[in-house]
Design an enzyme around this catalytic site. Structure first.
Site: not given
Length: 428
Positions: A49, A272
């Site tokens: 990402e 995360h």
């Protein structure tokens, strides 16, 4: 028998959540990620990402001394988001974009616009050829009603096929990334059973991190609590997997995760948690003495392929139903188009603008139906191709199973029989 002391490989993996203008505090967090990587001196950092090439270039400049070798994988509309930073020279790179990745009309999810893929870089570590993979699979937005499960199973299948066919000749294999699957989810079992990759979390000798290895936790400032339902404490969807070869044995000596808040910082690195694995590489004198190529028993491999094939078949039926709806939309739009045409040529009290507006709506519906029909037809072909490949694999496994049954528990030439993976040291 080992011939020398083991060398080590430190691998880092993080989903950076780097969606410009949507992800919170992107610039500040990339500063923090760059500082972390520069300070910790990992051998290889696998990032997901990193959606903006500007952010990749920022990290590349910041890590030019600690990680001089980099590669940014480009695909899709906004890119794959995959990036590799390495202390070892990258000799080669290869990208495979997954055939299925959601739907373009699901704007609120947006996975389709990111070209989800698996990237491979080949590096040399202590004279050993290492194939290092980084990937990011389609997100799971609802555990109870997972409309993207067939897509993620296709991605898992393509991932394992890519790893199997590109890792031949490698001395060691490492895969890191956001798989968006729980440890015992079907796609995860499919991947591990057919590649021999081992989960560092279940294999590690020492673990320091979030409870049960969770990488999406409630204590993280950026985590949306609804994403964890019904797992309030957290979920484990980010992984570092490993596999050795006949030349080298791999062992995970330690695995750690970040734990949400960062000391002396007002916010975490990402939504995360990051993973860091310390891998020991031990050369083998006898090529028969290696534990890194264990696979599940053939019967278990057949079971997981059969289960995956059933999911793909169900996805195929659903997609065919969607294609039928798109076809009905096209025919309905064609019939409606006759109405403004009739109004244009027959005497009536409707204004030209009304007729034109009605005609534009009909043409819009016709084009939408045609585009959706093409989209779903493409998806059907991918699902059918995946089903055919799975059937070939299942038939081959059935042949092997029959052969093992006829020849007994071991072959006449003394080659070792397939054994199931050893029980996990850590409960998944």
């Amino acid at each position: 028998m080992a011939t020398e002391r083991p060398s080590r490989l430190r691998v880092f993996s993080l989903n950076c959540w780097g969606i410009r203008f949507f992800s919170q505090l992107c610039t500040q967090r990339y500063e923090m990620i760059g500082e972390l990587l520069g300070r910790e001196q990992h051998d290889i950092a696998l990032l997901q990402e990193v959606w903006s090439e500007r952010d990749f270039l920022f990290l590349k400049r910041k890590l030019s001394s600690s990680h001089p070798y980099t590669h940014y994988f480009k695909s899709g509309v906004i890119g794959s988001g995959l990036a590799v930073f390495s202390r070892h020279r990258i000799q080669d790179a290869l990208l495979y974009q997954y055939s299925l990745n959601g739907y373009p009309y699901m704007l609120r999810h947006g996975d389709w616009f990111g070209g989800k893929a698996v990237g491979l870089v080949i590096v040399e570590v202590s004279g050993l050829k290492a194939h290092v993979y980084v990937t990011h699979l389609h997100a799971e937005y609802s555990r109870a009603q997972d409309e993207y499960l067939p897509h993620r199973i296709v991605q898992s299948w393509e991932l394992l096929q890519f790893v199997r066919h590109t890792s031949r000749g490698a001395d060691l294999v490492v895969l890191g990334g956001d798989l968006n699957m729980h440890p015992q989810d079907l796609g995860n079992r499919l991947l591990r059973s057919h590649t021999g990759l081992r989960d560092c979390y279940t294999e590690t000798e020492a673990f320091d991190g979030c409870e049960d290895g969770h990488t999406l936790i409630a204590d993280n400032h950026f985590t949306k609590k609804q994403d964890l339902i019904p797992f309030e404490k957290g979920i484990r969807i980010d992984y570092i997997l490993m596999k050795g070869s006949q030349r080298v044995s791999m062992k995970c000596e330690s695995l750690s995760t970040t734990k949400g808040p960062v000391a002396d910082k007002p916010f975490p690195y990402s939504d995360h948690e990051a993973l860091t694995a310390e891998l020991a590489l031990l050369r083998l004198e006898d090529s028969r003495q290696h534990g890194s190529s264990d696979t599940l028993a053939v019967s278990d491999q057949m079971d997981v392929v059969t289960e995956a094939c059933a999911v793909v078949k169900e996805g195929l039926c659903q997609t065919e139903a969607l294609r039928d709806k798109a076809m009905r939309l096209m025919f309905g739009a064609l019939l409606l188009l006759l109405l403004p045409l009739a109004m244009a040529f027959l005497p009536c009290s409707c204004s030209f603008s009304t007729v034109g507006l009605l005609g534009a709506v009909c043409i819009g519906l016709l084009l939408s139906g045609a585009l959706l029909y093409l989209l779903f037809t493409t998806h059907i072909k991918v699902l059918k191709e995946t089903e055919d490949q799975m059937m070939l694999t299942s038939n081959d496994l059935q042949t092997k199973l029959t052969g093992y049954g006829l020849s007994g528990s071991s072959s006449s030439n003394g080659s070792p029989e397939l054994q199931p993976l050893s029980p996990f040291k850590r409960e998944e």
